[in-house]
Design an enzyme around this catalytic site. Structure first.
Site, mmCIF file in Angstrom:
data_model
loop_
_atom_site.group_PDB
_atom_site.id
_atom_site.type_symbol
_atom_site.label_atom_id
_atom_site.label_comp_id
_atom_site.label_asym_id
_atom_site.label_seq_id
_atom_site.Cartn_x
_atom_site.Cartn_y
_atom_site.Cartn_z
ATOM 1 N N ASN A 137 0.827 -1.211 0.000
ATOM 2 C CA ASN A 137 0.000 0.000 0.000
ATOM 3 C C ASN A 137 0.861 1.260 0.000
ATOM 4 O O ASN A 137 0.545 2.251 -0.669
ATOM 5 C CB ASN A 137 -0.949 -0.003 1.199
ATOM 6 C CG ASN A 137 -2.045 -1.047 1.064
ATOM 7 O OD1 ASN A 137 -2.449 -1.380 -0.043
ATOM 8 N ND2 ASN A 137 -2.515 -1.573 2.183
ATOM 9 N N HIS A 162 -1.812 -7.109 5.453
ATOM 10 C CA HIS A 162 -3.014 -7.196 6.299
ATOM 11 C C HIS A 162 -2.683 -7.958 7.568
ATOM 12 O O HIS A 162 -3.282 -8.978 7.892
ATOM 13 C CB HIS A 162 -4.182 -7.847 5.549
ATOM 14 C CG HIS A 162 -4.809 -6.913 4.562
ATOM 15 N ND1 HIS A 162 -5.958 -7.220 3.871
ATOM 16 C CD2 HIS A 162 -4.461 -5.665 4.150
ATOM 17 C CE1 HIS A 162 -6.271 -6.209 3.077
ATOM 18 N NE2 HIS A 162 -5.375 -5.260 3.235
ATOM 19 N N TYR A 216 -0.720 -9.018 -2.709
ATOM 20 C CA TYR A 216 -0.012 -7.807 -2.304
ATOM 21 C C TYR A 216 1.482 -7.912 -2.579
ATOM 22 O O TYR A 216 2.144 -6.908 -2.879
ATOM 23 C CB TYR A 216 -0.268 -7.516 -0.827
ATOM 24 C CG TYR A 216 -1.659 -6.989 -0.564
ATOM 25 C CD1 TYR A 216 -1.978 -5.661 -0.820
ATOM 26 C CD2 TYR A 216 -2.669 -7.824 -0.077
ATOM 27 C CE1 TYR A 216 -3.255 -5.167 -0.598
ATOM 28 C CE2 TYR A 216 -3.952 -7.353 0.138
ATOM 29 C CZ TYR A 216 -4.241 -6.019 -0.122
ATOM 30 O OH TYR A 216 -5.514 -5.547 0.085
ATOM 31 N N ARG A 264 -6.940 -13.599 -0.479
ATOM 32 C CA ARG A 264 -8.347 -13.624 -0.874
ATOM 33 C C ARG A 264 -8.505 -13.590 -2.395
ATOM 34 O O ARG A 264 -9.574 -13.890 -2.929
ATOM 35 C CB ARG A 264 -9.113 -12.472 -0.228
ATOM 36 C CG ARG A 264 -8.826 -11.096 -0.790
ATOM 37 C CD ARG A 264 -9.649 -10.023 -0.084
ATOM 38 N NE ARG A 264 -9.574 -8.743 -0.749
ATOM 39 C CZ ARG A 264 -8.615 -7.837 -0.558
ATOM 40 N NH1 ARG A 264 -7.622 -8.109 0.283
ATOM 41 N NH2 ARG A 264 -8.628 -6.682 -1.207
ATOM 42 N N GLU A 287 -7.870 -14.553 4.620
ATOM 43 C CA GLU A 287 -8.884 -13.546 4.879
ATOM 44 C C GLU A 287 -10.036 -13.576 3.882
ATOM 45 O O GLU A 287 -9.903 -14.037 2.748
ATOM 46 C CB GLU A 287 -8.259 -12.152 4.840
ATOM 47 C CG GLU A 287 -7.824 -11.701 3.445
ATOM 48 C CD GLU A 287 -7.212 -10.311 3.441
ATOM 49 O OE1 GLU A 287 -7.067 -9.706 4.521
ATOM 50 O OE2 GLU A 287 -6.869 -9.827 2.354
#
Length: 703
Positions: free
Chosen positions: A175, A225, A234, A288, A371
């Site tokens: 991120n 996460h 990610y 996910r 997740e």
């Protein structure tokens, strides 16, 4: 293509930085590389794609089929506006295309950007607002700098101001990289040196090892996460950002350091790319994203590898070998060497051989389970309970997820639900068990997991060799009224299913009583049963939808024939167990007739799971408590729970490798006694600490 931008090729031909600076100032140089990266490679195709977009493109710059008021968290409609503009801007700025410099198209591009600014669409998902939109705006504005006409200064300034969303300094991992990338674009557009330095610093800050926080771990896994496995997903976003920035700033004062290049290269080559079989990635590492269509097939990975080669030319041969394999230009076995690694930070094991991959994901109270979030991966509740990804060809699990029976994830032990159960916790949560870990010498190893989830307790272990993976389960308990099962595999049906009993001739689930050393074979993978076993096998057509597992997709029904095999432990088992040996990469079932197993399963109980490989003279033991195990004339005693491997070296010399699956001890006492000559050696092994807790420590001893 933007022909004036030749600087990257100059760099590759060996021109010194001083020559580069003589031709371009830093900002123009870097921005030129960005523009080239986004430029057209096939003009005719881009022109054709642009023409298709003209029909519903209105005079105000909007498209009639886009709902600009939509706020969806996934598949957000308004972002399509910017994607379409990208195609049209590419056509407009390409000197070899038929639309280059077309004033009517330019006016509509300007209208489309003004419309976007006036409407200011927003999603309920922060990612679109703070990452996706600012990045796309930055790329569009940079590309338009190389058009024959320029945007009005006021509109460009307004859009640059609008890009100021998201704070990279407050984010971590992928991120941070994503937000810093649009800082970078904004700095180039405004020639802001301070902002450019900040952007590059933020972009490259995650190219460092972190201890448990989001990002690149000390075992070179990647987590996001919270402490959640995300080598792809990610991790792939992280790589994309680094590859882009690394290429853009090469041979400038902002270039990556040697240490950063080394870290990036190791993660990409030695971890991320090792999760591939051909162009198909291990489903365990997508998080996910496993619920997204086509996610496991990485058709564009070759392009990122080519760019990585520019950043790390020292390993050019390895990059090229990976590209050939991942692009399916060579066989899945191409240049693959035996490799085994347990990632103690991420609770994940990679086991690779030229003819197969066999990887395992587990969980602990130190890592987050898989997740669900943004209405994705709705049924992935058992994905962290020993999921085994077995690949020989590559596409064994590609797009099978909509029709999976989600309580029969390959390798897992779980309750057998009448209907698939939704995940009831979102964005990942820590596991309940402390015992999870593995020992590794980079070629062989063992992994163990004390399952405690959804009313099921079990001790599960995997012992990894060259041709075999031994899968053991013991001490299986449940007070639940539902049956408990262990799944050997659930994959696309490809060819017939054979067994030592008979070939499978019916689609309906069939229970087979397989005698000791009997076997089951499907699609290059054999399952051998050292003791008599009742195994359920199905080749039925299974049905589902992408919407069921990910609400951003359509509800259309999908179906396909599935090979599924499992052991049923019944209701409320007390001390149940299982044992099977997987032989991946066999040509056919006939090879099993010649197979003489070198595997000796010494123990499989609540205290110890131990395996000896006769040909390799290799011992692997999981101790769930302090105790003793005698394996092939060697008496092994430990004073604490541990995962242990003993390798035979020259003469009487042994190498003892140990790991602490609880990650809390500082030392382990190991006693080895040779039953033949009575020689005993007592070792006190200092265990790794800090970010290396749970990693392997080895010592040599002579018996």
């Amino acid at each position: 293509m933007i022909k004036r931008i030749l600087l990257l090729s100059f760099m590759l031909m060996g021109f010194s930085p001083s020559v580069l600076w003589a031709q371009k100032q830093t900002f123009e140089l870097i921005m030129g590389r960005v523009a080239e990266d986004n430029a057209v490679t096939k003009p005719k195709q881009v022109d054709a794609a642009a023409i298709k977009l003209f029909d519903k493109w209105q005079e105000d710059g909007s498209w009639s089929d886009i709902n600009y008021k939509a706020i969806d968290i996934t598949k957000w409609q308004p972002s399509t506006h910017l994607d379409r503009l990208r195609t049209i801007v590419n056509a407009y700025t390409d000197k070899d295309g038929s639309f280059y410099g077309n004033p009517q198209i330019f006016n509509k591009i300007q209208n489309a950007l003004a419309f976007w600014y006036d409407q200011d669409p927003k999603s309920d998902n922060w990612w679109h607002n703070e990452i996706d939109v600012p990045q796309k705006l930055g790329e569009l504005l940079i590309s338009l700098r190389y058009g024959s006409q320029k945007l009005s200064k006021e509109l460009e300034a307004n859009l640059i101001e609008r890009m100021k969303r998201g704070v990279a300094e407050k984010k971590t991992g992928a991120n941070k990289t994503d937000i810093a990338l649009h800082y970078f674009y904004r700095a180039l557009l405004t020639q802001d040196k301070a902002l450019l330095k900040l952007a590059v610093d933020q972009l490259l800050e995650p190219v460092a090892l972190v201890d448990g926080a989001e990002g690149l771990q000390y075992d070179y896994s990647y987590m996001q996460h919270g402490p959640q496995l995300y080598i792809s997903g990610y991790g792939a976003v992280y790589l994309t950002g680094i590859v882009k920035i690394g290429k853009y700033v090469a041979n400038t004062p902002y270039a990556m350091s040697k240490e950063q290049v080394a870290l990036f290269s190791k993660f990409y080559r030695d971890v991320y790319l090792k999760t591939f079989r051909s162009k198909y990635i291990d489903f365990n590492v997508e998080g996910r994203g496993i619920s997204r269509k086509d996610i496991l097939k990485k058709t564009s990975e070759k392009y990122r590898i080519n760019n990585a080669k520019l950043i790390d030319p020292k390993n050019a041969d390895d990059w090229e070998n990976n590209r050939l394999r991942v692009d399916s230009a060579e066989a899945p076995s191409f240049k693959v060497t035996p490799y085994h690694q347990h990632f103690w930070k991420a609770d994940y094991t990679l086991h690779i051989r030229p003819n197969y991959s066999f990887n395992v994901r587990i969980a602990s109270n130190r890592t987050n389970r898989s997740e669900s979030g943004n209405k994705e991966n709705l049924y992935g509740r058992y994905l962290s309970d020993g999921a085994t990804n077995i690949q020989v060809n590559g596409p064994e699990y590609f797009n099978i997820m909509p029709i999976w029976e989600w309580d029969k994830i390959p390798g897992t032990t779980s309750v057998d639900n009448k209907e698939d159960l939704l995940l009831d916790k979102f964005w990942g949560h820590l596991g309940d068990n402390a015992f999870a870990g593995g020992v590794s010498d980079q070629v062989y190893g063992a992994t163990a997991y004390q399952l405690d989830y959804d009313n099921v307790l079990a001790k599960k272990a995997w012992f990894f060799f060259d041709d075999e993976i031994v899968c053991l389960g013991a001490d299986i308990h449940s007070k639940d009224e539902r049956n408990v099962t262990t799944t050997l595999n659930q994959t696309w049906l490809n060819g017939k299913v054979s067994s030592s009993v008979a070939d499978i001739k019916t689609e309906s689930p069939e229970q087979m009583n397989i005698a000791a050393n009997g076997w089951l074979f499907h699609n290059g993978v054999a399952y051998v049963f050292p003791k008599p076993s009742q195994v359920n096998v199905s080749t039925a057509t299974q049905t589902g939808s992408w919407y069921k597992i990910n609400n951003s997709f359509g509800k259309a029904e999908v179906s396909g024939s599935v090979f599924k095999a499992w052991i049923d432990h019944g209701k409320q088992p007390e001390g149940a167990d299982y044992a099977y040996i997987v032989l991946p990469g066999l040509k056919d079932a006939a090879a099993l007739k010649k197979y003489n197993s070198p595997i000796e399963i010494v123990r499989n109980d609540k205290d110890v799971q131990a395996v000896f490989h006769k040909k390799l003279n290799l011992t692997q033991v999981v101790f769930y408590t302090a105790g003793t195990a005698t394996v092939s004339g060697l008496e092994i005693t430990v004073d604490k729970p541990s995962v242990l491997m003993v390798k035979s070296l020259k003469g009487a010399e042994k190498e003892v490798l140990v790991a602490d699956p609880l990650q809390k001890e500082t030392a382990l006492k190991v006693s080895l006694k040779n039953a033949k000559n009575g020689v005993q050696k007592d070792l006190s092994i200092t265990l790794p600490t800090g970010p290396y807790k749970g990693s392997t420590k080895s010592e040599k001893v002579s018996l």
